[in-house]
Write an enzyme that holds these catalytic residues in place. Structure first.
Site, PDB file in Angstrom:
ATOM      1  N   HIS A 306      -6.275  -1.440  -1.688  1.00 44.40           N
ATOM      2  CA  HIS A 306      -7.377  -1.931  -2.505  1.00 44.40           C
ATOM      3  C   HIS A 306      -8.540  -0.981  -2.391  1.00 44.40           C
ATOM      4  O   HIS A 306      -8.768  -0.425  -1.316  1.00 44.40           O
ATOM      5  CB  HIS A 306      -7.807  -3.343  -2.065  1.00 44.40           C
ATOM      6  CG  HIS A 306      -8.617  -4.029  -3.103  1.00 44.40           C
ATOM      7  ND1 HIS A 306      -9.969  -3.858  -3.212  1.00 44.40           N
ATOM      8  CD2 HIS A 306      -8.239  -4.848  -4.113  1.00 44.40           C
ATOM      9  CE1 HIS A 306     -10.400  -4.561  -4.241  1.00 44.40           C
ATOM     10  NE2 HIS A 306      -9.383  -5.163  -4.811  1.00 44.40           N
ATOM     11  N   ASP A 363      -2.412  -9.430  -5.516  1.00 54.13           N
ATOM     12  CA  ASP A 363      -1.317  -9.365  -6.481  1.00 54.13           C
ATOM     13  C   ASP A 363       0.058  -9.369  -5.832  1.00 54.13           C
ATOM     14  O   ASP A 363       1.058  -9.628  -6.483  1.00 54.13           O
ATOM     15  CB  ASP A 363      -1.464  -8.119  -7.361  1.00 54.13           C
ATOM     16  CG  ASP A 363      -2.610  -8.272  -8.344  1.00 54.13           C
ATOM     17  OD1 ASP A 363      -2.849  -9.407  -8.772  1.00 54.13           O
ATOM     18  OD2 ASP A 363      -3.256  -7.267  -8.674  1.00 54.13           O
TER      19      ASP A 363
END
Ligand code: CMC
Length: 427
Positions: A306, A363
């Site tokens: 991320h 996700d």
């Protein structure tokens, strides 16, 4: 602590003020840098650049903290529901019972989508990706709502929020109905917002659909976890488009396109496709870990890493727990889960991933739950969009109310210096 920063450029010193946030974040205000020194800053991907002050979301990537309007994501996911969190994100405070009931009622006034929108969706091939269709359909809403909202007018802005929340949910689910070859469905104002998602998606004219409360709860939580994430790619896109004073639907349509990419919201679909591919290839997780680590192989472990979370993604923690509960509750035994587990365990102790601070992100787990809930894979990112809608609206509204200037980055030109036009016969 000094409240200024000094930049030294070719022997000359320039002093710039610091801006401090309410959580002690610091920015160097370089807005006068070019005027004073002639230089600009260079920061591809905006890894170190702030573009606005915002009251909406606080995120600390090192500590794994995410808060909307000061409330922790953990508490909101545990105690709130998506509509009240949407109200909080958009208007700044948790709604009272009356405000929430009114909000739901006012959204219900706008849940009928113009019948002519059906002609537009009819023009798409059934094989079109739902995110492409959703972006176009959101843009198409401008044709039926041409008046750009006056953000200074509270009532007009409130109505625009309710209209966007009502219509977006319907057209989002139409993208699935279209691809499945089912007749487009109408919102049912007697049902709740999240329950309506399931009704719009799955109820057929041939018989009633009754939503499993476990599924409704899980979706509610997932939508809350996606509601805002400060200046991510799609949200910055919404703010950037809106900064030219383009309308809310036009800006959100651009946000949907930005979200679609596999490095952003599209990762939830990419994770599932990756897990399926690994399964088809014999289920060897190590082989794919090696591929992800190989500099000469473009393959990336989808659902890992991320831009801002360098410790853990707090949303992923909550979803992982929810995923375990939902899978147990629904009695799902999916071999794909074993592969996900193997990948996760191996990556969490592998030096490549540990040293680069690559952890499973939101996700990685959301796709696993969506699949267990019976949501088709290419609709996963549409669900992300439904969840992110309040954040896009809130950020657009804030940007306009704060009268932010049009977004217009600079560049360093690296092309040819001036040269003379060469006649065709001499080229
Ligand atoms: N698999 C393998 N290596 C990776 C991965 C990955 N998923 N992500 C980053 N790296 C490596 C990258 O190759 C680089 O290595 P090196 O330093 O040796 O060159 C290093 O880690 C830093 O990567 P980066 O691309 O500079 O980091 P970034 O902050 O620009 O990218 C990211 C962040 C999310 C785009 C990236 O981690 C990624 O592509 N992840 C997979 C896609 C994904 O899951 N996206 C969903 C993000 S969460 C939902 C959302 O909020 O959008």
């Amino acid at each position: 602590m000094s409240k200024t920063a000094i930049v030294e450029l070719e022997g000359k010193k320039y002093e710039f003020p610091l801006i401090e946030g309410s959580e002690n974040e610091i920015a160097i205000d370089i807005s006068k840098l070019r005027d004073l020194s002639g230089a600009i800053t260079m920061d591809p991907g905006y890894k170190n650049s702030g573009v606005c002050k915002s009251d909406i979301t606080f995120l600390d990537g090192e500590e794994g903290i995410l808060r909307y309007r000061g409330y922790s994501i953990e508490e909101l996911a545990d105690k709130g529901n998506f509509l009240e969190v949407s109200y909080l994100v958009i208007f700044g405070e948790l709604p009272t019972k009356e405000q929430l009931a009114k909000f739901q009622n006012d959204i219900n006034k706008y849940t009928l989508v113009n019948e002519e929108m059906k002609d537009i969706i009819d023009g798409f091939p059934r094989t079109a990706h739902p995110m492409g269709v959703l972006s176009c359909m959101t843009g198409a809403l401008t044709a039926f709502n041409p008046k750009v909202v006056n953000v200074e007018n509270e009532k007009e802005m409130y109505d625009a929020v309710c209209k966007t929340m009502g219509k977006f949910m319907v057209i989002a689910t139409w993208t699935y109905r279209k691809s499945a070859g089912f007749p487009l469905n109408y919102y049912d104002n007697t049902k709740g917002y999240v329950e309506n998602f399931l009704h719009l998606m799955f109820e057929l004219p041939t018989g009633p659909y009754s939503a499993n409360p476990v599924v409704v709860d899980a979706l509610d939580k997932l939508f809350i976890l996606h509601a805002d994430h400060e200046q991510n790619c799609s949200t910055s896109t919404v703010r950037m488009v809106g900064s030219s004073h383009a309308g809310l639907f036009a800006s959100i349509s651009a946000g949907v396109s930005a979200l679609w990419g596999p490095l952003h919201g599209g990762a939830n679909q990419a994770v599932l496709e990756m897990l399926e591919a690994i399964q088809k290839d014999g289920g060897d997780a190590d082989k794919y870990l090696a591929k992800a680590k190989d500099k000469d192989d473009p393959f990336r472990l989808m659902g890992f890493g991320h831009r801002v979370y360098k410790n853990f993604d707090p949303r992923a923690r909550i979803i992982k727990k929810a995923a375990d509960e939902v899978l147990r509750e629904l009695g799902v035994d999916d071999p794909i889960l074993q592969i996900a587990k193997k990948l996760e365990e191996a990556a969490l102790v592998d030096d490549y991933f540990v040293s680069r601070k690559l952890y499973p992100n939101v996700d990685f787990y959301s796709g696993i739950i969506y699949r267990a809930l019976g949501i088709p894979t290419d609709m996963f990112t549409v669900l992300f969009a439904i969840g992110r809608l309040p954040g896009w609206i809130a950020q657009w509204k804030e940007m306009r109310i704060n009268k932010e200037p049009i977004g217009r980055p600079r560049q360093i030109y690296t092309g040819h210096p001036l040269r003379s036009f060469v006649e065709m016969e001499k080229r």
